[in-house]
Design an enzyme around this catalytic site. Structure first.
Site: not given
Ligand code: F6R
Length: 607
Positions: A2, A27, A75, A101-102, A481, A485, A488, A504, A602
């Site tokens: 949010c 976000r 959200w 927000n929360g 990673e 990437k 997602e 395995h 985000k």
């Molecule tokens: C993936 C991504 C997420 C963040 C995770 C932690 O591309 O961005 O996996 O890395 O949500 O977020 P932060 O770094 O803000 O704690």
């Protein structure tokens, strides 16, 4: 997740609120709304879906009159995305409007109590209880009502509250959810993060938990819960406004991939002076470092993947045992953390709820907390003993790229800093590593130059249903990673495996044409990984190999991507680049919403 924005000044509020909400879109959200006081009446407009819907409904804000207002992107957590569940929420009489927000953890009990007292709920949200609580406790003083409300609610909140009895001011508060105060000339703002208000002001206040703010056109006053005024320091944000704009790029993600050399220079260069690493922000002494029993690294998602690289790097450099843990697991596993342990917390946003809670668990057991954070003044930064900031600038694309890379560069700085203090590397090694670390931004730039090759490979493989990433040690850490990437943003199923582990179990999934992306950059384990590549090619896999320009994968892999040569420990900074680009170009080929992938937010401020 949010987003909140609030405005008071002499301009029409609604267009400014919509503009701010647009900056917070990244976000993640699924509905939006604004509330504005006009002639002592609160006017609320909401729309499910993209902000464009709210723009159309309000004629870009022009139809909503008034110079004081609050806005929200929601959200969904409690209740589906819908107009009625969207914020702002009004109290029963319409006197109060609230954006939140929360999560209010005790909202069911509060809802029952309020229902018994005659309040009617129209939404499924936890937030609506706050609007009704304000009305319930309001006896003519909004500050008194706020103090009562925050005393009754449990959980996390950032709140912006309008009251029609106060057309010349609004009130805000936060606890464990982000909210900053923007200080303008004849106008003032609240926002979930600075990108929403950067266009209007760079001067901000960061709030402590339960500090209450009263905003008027020409003043901002901050109080504690005893109604005593609190002196706040003004912090001037130096983020470049263009960093939060697309600037001609099709997506923020590709812009941020290309910004990595600059972000790395900004993070590394000021911390190397006269041939030594200088971490002004860290108060750990040589003695403290020598006394560290164990290092824990806690984080989520990509930040956790940085932690997996860090485990290998710090153990190799410093010979201290390191455990990388996912924050949401760590917080509930009754971790064996001791007072002379160091807990490194990694977070771009500095807001991630699970990471923040894990930090609190570690702190309560006496550990020292060092965080690696991108957002200055964020909750995680505030709660840490030491903070090393990544200077990546605002990261807008949901899928992280430049934050990941700068976090990694801080890990290198920290590992070398501690190794030098511990004497676990020689002076010669220290000097060589420092030279290589300083050269890393240029090597990253060099790697990005080959993006056309990656775009070509993406155009060949974007129809795959499942893609595997394999590697050993540091290559395995980067595989995690690369796989994240890809999945997602392109929604292609993908898994990362330690190359030696395939046989395995997982190797049974390999069939004719399965794409395996094999990372074999490290010198020591190249031959071992080649054996694992042979295991999959002999079962029909198509292999894209990733190695350095020093090695050839001719006859081993079907396609080869090469990255520049540097010491093994720094190779993750280079090998991640083609994987970021591959995810990006595959998603672009598939026409996905790259910067705002479905279901993702985000900053994840809920558990
Ligand atoms: C993936 C991504 C997420 C963040 C995770 C932690 O591309 O961005 O996996 O890395 O949500 O977020 P932060 O770094 O803000 O704690």
């Amino acid at each position: 997740m949010c987003g909140i924005v609030g405005y008071i000044g002499s301009e029409q509020a609604a267009p400014i609120l919509l503009d701010g909400l647009e900056k917070l879109e990244y976000r993640g959200y699924d509905s939006s709304g604004i509330a504005v006081i006009n002639n002592d009446i609160i006017d609320v407009e909401k729309a499910k879906g993209r902000l464009q819907g709210l723009r159309e409904k309000t004629n870009n804000g022009a139809n909503v009159i008034g110079t004081i207002g609050i806005g929200h992107t929601r959200w969904a957590t409690h209740g589906e995305p819908s107009d009625v569940n969207a914020h702002p929420h009004l109290s029963q009489s319409g006197r109060f409007a609230v954006v939140h927000n929360g999560i209010i953890e005790n909202y069911i009990a509060l809802r029952e109590r309020l229902t018994k007292k005659g309040f009617e709920f129209i939404s499924e949200t936890d937030t609506e209880v706050i609007a009704h609580l304000f009305e319930y406790y309001y006896k003519g003083d909004i500050m008194d009502a706020m103090i009562k409300v925050i005393d009754r609610v449990e959980g996390s909140y950032a709140l912006g509250v309008l009251c029609s009895d106060y057309p010349d001011q609004f009130i805000a508060v936060r606890k464990a959810s982000p909210l900053i105060i923007g200080l303008g000339k004849g106008e003032n703002f609240i926002a979930s993060d600075v990108t929403a208000i950067l266009k209007y002001t760079r001067d901000v206040y960061y709030l402590e938990d339960n500090e209450i703010v009263v905003l008027k056109n020409d003043s901002v006053k901050v109080y504690n819960i005893d109604k005593e005024e609190v002196e706040k320091n003004v912090f001037t944000v130096d983020w470049d406004i263009s960093a939060a704009e697309k600037g001609g790029y099709e997506h923020f993600m590709i812009k941020e991939i290309e910004e990595q050399p600059k972000a790395l220079r900004a993070t590394i260069s000021p911390r190397i002076k006269d041939g030594k690493i200088v971490l002004d922000d860290v108060s750990l002494t040589r003695e403290d470092i020598k006394n560290i029993r164990k290092i824990f690294i806690v984080a989520c998602g990509s930040a956790y993947h940085v932690g997996v690289v860090a485990k290998y790097v710090i153990e190799r450099m410093c010979r201290i045992p390191v455990e990388a843990q996912i924050a949401s697991e760590f917080r509930y596993c009754d971790p064996i953390v001791m007072p002379n342990d160091l807990v490194i917390v990694i977070s771009q946003s500095g807001e991630t709820a699970d990471t923040l809670e894990a930090l609190k668990v570690a702190k309560s057991r006496g550990a020292r907390i060092l965080s690696i954070v991108n957002v200055v003044g964020s909750a995680i930064a505030n709660a840490s003993d030491d903070v090393i900031y990544t200077w990546a600038g605002p990261e807008i694309a949901v899928a992280t790229t430049k934050a990941y890379s700068t976090q990694l560069s801080v890990v290198y700085l920290l590992a070398l800093y501690m190794a030098e203090k511990l004497g676990t590397i020689t002076h010669g090694q220290y000097k060589k590593y420092l030279d290589e670390l300083q050269a890393l931004p240029d090597l990253v730039a060099e790697t990005i130059k080959h993006k056309e090759q990656i775009a070509y490979l993406a155009s060949k493989f974007y129809n795959c249903h499942s893609i595997f990433f394999i590697g050993r040690n540091l290559d395995y850490a980067v595989s995690l990673e690369g796989s994240l990437k890809l999945k997602e943003i392109s929604y292609i199923h993908s898994e990362a495996y330690a190359a030696g582990e395939l046989k395995h179990g997982t190797i049974s999934l390999i069939e004719d044409g399965t794409l395996v992306i094999a990372l074999a950059t490290g010198n020591d384990l190249f031959d071992k990984t080649v054996s694992n590549i042979k295991e999959v090619t002999s079962r029909g896999a198509v292999v894209m190999g990733l190695t350095t320009t020093e090695r050839s994968m001719n006859g081993i892999a079907d396609y080869t991507i090469q990255i520049p040569v540097t010491s093994d420990i720094f190779l993750p900074s280079l090998s991640v680049i083609p994987l970021q680009l591959f995810g990006y170009y595959v998603a672009a080929q598939k026409g996905c919403d790259i910067d705002k992938p479905r279901n993702l937010a985000k900053s994840v401020t809920v558990e």
